[in-house]
Structures are given as C-alpha cells and as structure tokens.
Design an enzyme around this catalytic site. Sequence first.
Site, PDB file in Angstrom:
ATOM      1  CG  HIS A   1      -3.056   3.466   2.524  1.00 56.71           C
ATOM      2  ND1 HIS A   1      -3.746   3.143   1.379  1.00 56.71           N
ATOM      3  CD2 HIS A   1      -2.994   2.321   3.271  1.00 56.71           C
ATOM      4  CE1 HIS A   1      -4.076   1.854   1.429  1.00 56.71           C
ATOM      5  NE2 HIS A   1      -3.645   1.342   2.556  1.00 56.71           N
TER       6      HIS A   1
ATOM      7  CG  ASN B   1      -6.765  -0.619   1.668  1.00 62.42           C
ATOM      8  OD1 ASN B   1      -6.073  -0.177   0.749  1.00 62.42           O
ATOM      9  ND2 ASN B   1      -6.247  -1.215   2.721  1.00 62.42           N
TER      10      ASN B   1
ATOM     11  CB  CYS C   1      -0.929  -0.002   1.211  1.00 57.24           C
ATOM     12  SG  CYS C   1      -2.063  -1.384   1.191  1.00 57.24           S
TER      13      CYS C   1
HETATM   14  O1  UT7 Z   1      -3.705  -1.262   3.697  1.00 57.63           O
HETATM   15  C1  UT7 Z   1      -2.628  -2.036   4.120  1.00 57.63           C
HETATM   16  C2  UT7 Z   1      -2.457  -2.034   5.581  1.00 57.63           C
HETATM   17  N1  UT7 Z   1      -3.593  -2.597   6.225  1.00 57.63           N
HETATM   18  C3  UT7 Z   1      -4.087  -1.999   7.287  1.00 57.63           C
HETATM   19  O2  UT7 Z   1      -3.634  -0.967   7.692  1.00 57.63           O
HETATM   20  C4  UT7 Z   1      -5.223  -2.678   7.978  1.00 57.63           C
HETATM   21  C5  UT7 Z   1      -5.091  -2.520   9.452  1.00 57.63           C
HETATM   22  N2  UT7 Z   1      -6.085  -3.248  10.203  1.00 57.63           N
HETATM   23  C6  UT7 Z   1      -7.383  -2.888  10.265  1.00 57.63           C
HETATM   24  O3  UT7 Z   1      -7.823  -1.967   9.615  1.00 57.63           O
HETATM   25  C7  UT7 Z   1      -8.263  -3.630  11.244  1.00 57.63           C
HETATM   26  O4  UT7 Z   1      -7.467  -4.451  12.054  1.00 57.63           O
HETATM   27  C8  UT7 Z   1      -9.360  -4.498  10.565  1.00 57.63           C
HETATM   28  C9  UT7 Z   1     -10.456  -3.588  10.017  1.00 57.63           C
HETATM   29  C10 UT7 Z   1      -8.778  -5.332   9.466  1.00 57.63           C
HETATM   30  C11 UT7 Z   1     -10.025  -5.411  11.584  1.00 57.63           C
HETATM   31  O5  UT7 Z   1     -10.532  -4.666  12.679  1.00 57.63           O
HETATM   32  P1  UT7 Z   1     -10.191  -5.081  14.177  1.00 57.63           P
HETATM   33  O6  UT7 Z   1     -10.898  -4.128  15.046  1.00 57.63           O
HETATM   34  O7  UT7 Z   1      -8.699  -5.169  14.298  1.00 57.63           O
HETATM   35  O8  UT7 Z   1     -10.889  -6.477  14.286  1.00 57.63           O
HETATM   36  P2  UT7 Z   1     -10.248  -7.916  14.615  1.00 57.63           P
HETATM   37  O9  UT7 Z   1      -9.450  -8.408  13.450  1.00 57.63           O
HETATM   38  O10 UT7 Z   1      -9.579  -7.852  15.952  1.00 57.63           O
HETATM   39  O11 UT7 Z   1     -11.549  -8.778  14.734  1.00 57.63           O
HETATM   40  C12 UT7 Z   1     -12.530  -8.509  15.745  1.00 57.63           C
HETATM   41  C13 UT7 Z   1     -13.704  -9.465  15.560  1.00 57.63           C
HETATM   42  C14 UT7 Z   1     -13.288 -10.924  15.421  1.00 57.63           C
HETATM   43  O12 UT7 Z   1     -14.234 -11.713  16.097  1.00 57.63           O
HETATM   44  P3  UT7 Z   1     -13.951 -12.270  17.594  1.00 57.63           P
HETATM   45  O13 UT7 Z   1     -12.675 -13.063  17.460  1.00 57.63           O
HETATM   46  O14 UT7 Z   1     -13.773 -11.027  18.428  1.00 57.63           O
HETATM   47  O15 UT7 Z   1     -15.169 -13.057  17.872  1.00 57.63           O
HETATM   48  C15 UT7 Z   1     -13.404 -11.178  13.945  1.00 57.63           C
HETATM   49  O16 UT7 Z   1     -13.652 -12.519  13.655  1.00 57.63           O
HETATM   50  O17 UT7 Z   1     -14.422  -9.141  14.351  1.00 57.63           O
HETATM   51  C16 UT7 Z   1     -14.583 -10.330  13.570  1.00 57.63           C
HETATM   52  N3  UT7 Z   1     -14.613  -9.946  12.162  1.00 57.63           N
HETATM   53  C17 UT7 Z   1     -15.731  -9.586  11.523  1.00 57.63           C
HETATM   54  N4  UT7 Z   1     -17.010  -9.511  11.919  1.00 57.63           N
HETATM   55  C18 UT7 Z   1     -17.931  -9.107  11.034  1.00 57.63           C
HETATM   56  C19 UT7 Z   1     -13.560  -9.846  11.299  1.00 57.63           C
HETATM   57  N5  UT7 Z   1     -14.001  -9.433  10.105  1.00 57.63           N
HETATM   58  C20 UT7 Z   1     -15.339  -9.259  10.210  1.00 57.63           C
HETATM   59  C21 UT7 Z   1     -16.358  -8.855   9.330  1.00 57.63           C
HETATM   60  N6  UT7 Z   1     -17.626  -8.782   9.772  1.00 57.63           N
HETATM   61  N7  UT7 Z   1     -16.092  -8.491   8.054  1.00 57.63           N
END
Ligand code: UT7
Length: 328
Positions: free
Chosen positions: A255, A285, A115
């Site tokens: 970004h 993104n 990215c």
């Molecule tokens: O562009 C390149 C660089 N990339 C980035 O900068 C991305 C950086 N990361 C992020 O933006 C965030 O970490 C995400 C948006 C990808 C994820 O958000 P998060 O607050 O870090 O969520 P998480 O991965 O800790 O997941 C929290 C919960 C999980 O469930 P449990 O384990 O708490 O039960 C996931 O399974 O959310 C669940 N989950 C979803 N739920 C509904 C993950 N994806 C989804 C979804 N819909 N699409």
Amino acid sequence: MENLRSRIRGTGHALPEKVLTNFDLEKMVDTSDEWITTRTGIRERHVAAENESLSLFAAEAGKQALDMAGMSASELDLIILATVTMDQPIPASSCFVQDILGARKAAAFDIQAGCSGFIYGLAIADQFIRAGGAKRILVIGGEILSKFLDWKDRSTCVLFGDGCGAVALSAEPGGHGLLSTSIHSDGSNADFITLPGGGSRIPVSHEMIDANLHTIKMKGNETFKIAVRSLEATCREAIERAGLTPADVRWFVPHQANTRIISAVAERLGWPPESVYLNIDRIGNTSSGSIPIALDELVRAGKVKEEDVLLFAAFGAGLTWGSALVRW
Ligand code: UT7
C-alpha cells in the site's frame, strides 16, 4: 474435491485525467513540495472531476482486468468492491459497476476496510474460490478520496489521490495463485483515521457540516508508528503460512501511504529496493486502490514473470491491516 487456488488472470487500473502537483498544493495550503516529498514521497496525484464518481473508474479498471484475462463479464460469479468512498450510501457501488460491465450473473457487494480493503477483498474472494462458491471473481479496490478531503487541512489533503485497480480471479488447480492471506483489525484505535459525520452516530445536518465532520481526519504520526510494526508482522505471517521465507519474495507491492513506512518494512524483511514497487510519487495514497493500481503497472511493464512470488500488504483505517502472497 480437487484443491483450487485463486489465480490472477488479469489486472487493470483507471485514474482521473486531472493531475494535482505539490506545487499546485503550495498555492492552496501552507505546505511545500519539499515537505511533502521528504515526508511522504508524493509529488503528484490524480483527482476526479466534478462529474466523475467511483463506479466509473472501478468499472473501467474491472473491464481492463477482464480483457487481459480473456474473461467476459457475463461469466463472472462475483464482484467485490473495496472502497470507503462509494458513489452514494445506498445502494452498494459494486451494483453500479455490475450494471456498467453487464455482469448479469454476478452477485455484487462492497466491503469497507480502509486502506486494507483490497487485501480483505482478495481474502474474501479466496474463501469463495476454495470453498467452491465461485469460479470467476472480480476484486476491485479504489477511491475518490478528493471528494472527502478538507482542502484547507494540510495534514491530510496533500496525502491522498483518486484511482481504482482491479484483478480478475479464476479458480484453478495447481500451484499458481493466492498462496496465503493474513488479515487483522484493532477497533481500539478506530479514532486514528476517521470521517466522523454522515452515519447513524452523527447524521447529516447543517451543524455536522459546519463542524467539518464530513471530511477525513488522521492522526498521522500515531498511525505511522503502528503501521511499520503491524505490516512487518502480517508480511511474516503470510510468508510463514505458505511455508516460504522472505527471500522467496520477488516483488513487494505495498500500500502506497508513505515511502518511509515502505522502506522501513522492506528493510526489516531484508528486501532490496529493486524488489519493492513504488508509484507513490505519481499516484499518492489511493487507499484501497493503491495495491491493484501498482500491480497493474508492474504487470503491464512486463516485470512479473511466471513463478515470481509477490507479496501485497496494507495498513489503514479501522485500524485494519493484512497481506496476501501470490505465486504468478
Ligand atoms: O493510508 C492509511 C494509513 N495512513 C498512513 O499510513 C499514514 C501514516 N502517517 C504518515 O505517513 C505521516 O505521519 C504523515 C506523512 C501523515 C505526517 O508525517 P510526520 O513526519 O508524521 O509529520 P507530523 O504529523 O509529526 O508533523 C510534523 C510537522 C508538524 O509541525 P510541528 O508541530 O512540528 O511544527 C505539522 O504541523 O509537520 C507539519 N505538517 C506540515 N508541514 C508542511 C503537517 N502537514 C504538513 C504539510 N506541509 N502538508
């Protein structure tokens, strides 16, 4: 030799027509509009049609940037295309773009910095311009990520979108243009964002595809934590290198990976929401496309005035991160 800077003379962007909303995604995977908007800020994204590939959008964005700059493709010395989603592994997609644009004199190559690709592209272009190796350069960033996603994996498929943006740079004396850049990498966290299959480590095979190694994987939460810290540091570095302070920045054009990351960085640098450009809600993104797409929207809306200082910053696979400071 006079001191030359890379001045952005034109911008452009191109998006596929088809739009996929969070409500469409609710029908495809176990997710909700509420989760996606609150965790990421994304409401919809553009996705390419089956017969559309990267070079089509990259060339259209490039053409728009050239038109705004009043530059003809035949004058270009160089085309740098930042992407992780090339048309095909060989040849470089920038060569397809060169052909579509008719930029016969231009050397063309692709770069891959996740990215952060557009920032890396700008930093490379700036070295050519300062060293006198090129006078007119097209830097394009963009992706067709939809074709590399696992549409059953809710943790990635809701995040990304397709699209390309471009800037036309010209070598000019004076105080306008790129003031400084800062780029960094950390391969020790290479496993945070990957597409493992299809290269020389795990070549294309039926087994590779059965194991789902041909799609993008991301450790989102781990990436998030490092992203904020690294983005803050690279922004401060570019600003200090130019002898300015965060208060001199009129527009922060980051970004667009996550509104929470962007807000956290802006807060640490003391920038109010009015100075931060966001389009993640409509575009998602688009990896190396996100900054030039956002910049083009900002410029065409008439929001960038001469003398404004703009800061671009990105973080992504590699890991890579970086920033670029521009006086308009
Ligand atoms: O562009 C390149 C660089 N990339 C980035 O900068 C991305 C950086 N990361 C992020 O933006 C965030 O970490 C995400 C948006 C990808 C994820 O958000 P998060 O607050 O870090 O969520 P998480 O991965 O800790 O997941 C929290 C919960 C999980 O469930 P449990 O384990 O708490 O039960 C996931 O399974 O959310 C669940 N989950 C979803 N739920 C509904 C993950 N994806 C989804 C979804 N819909 N699409």
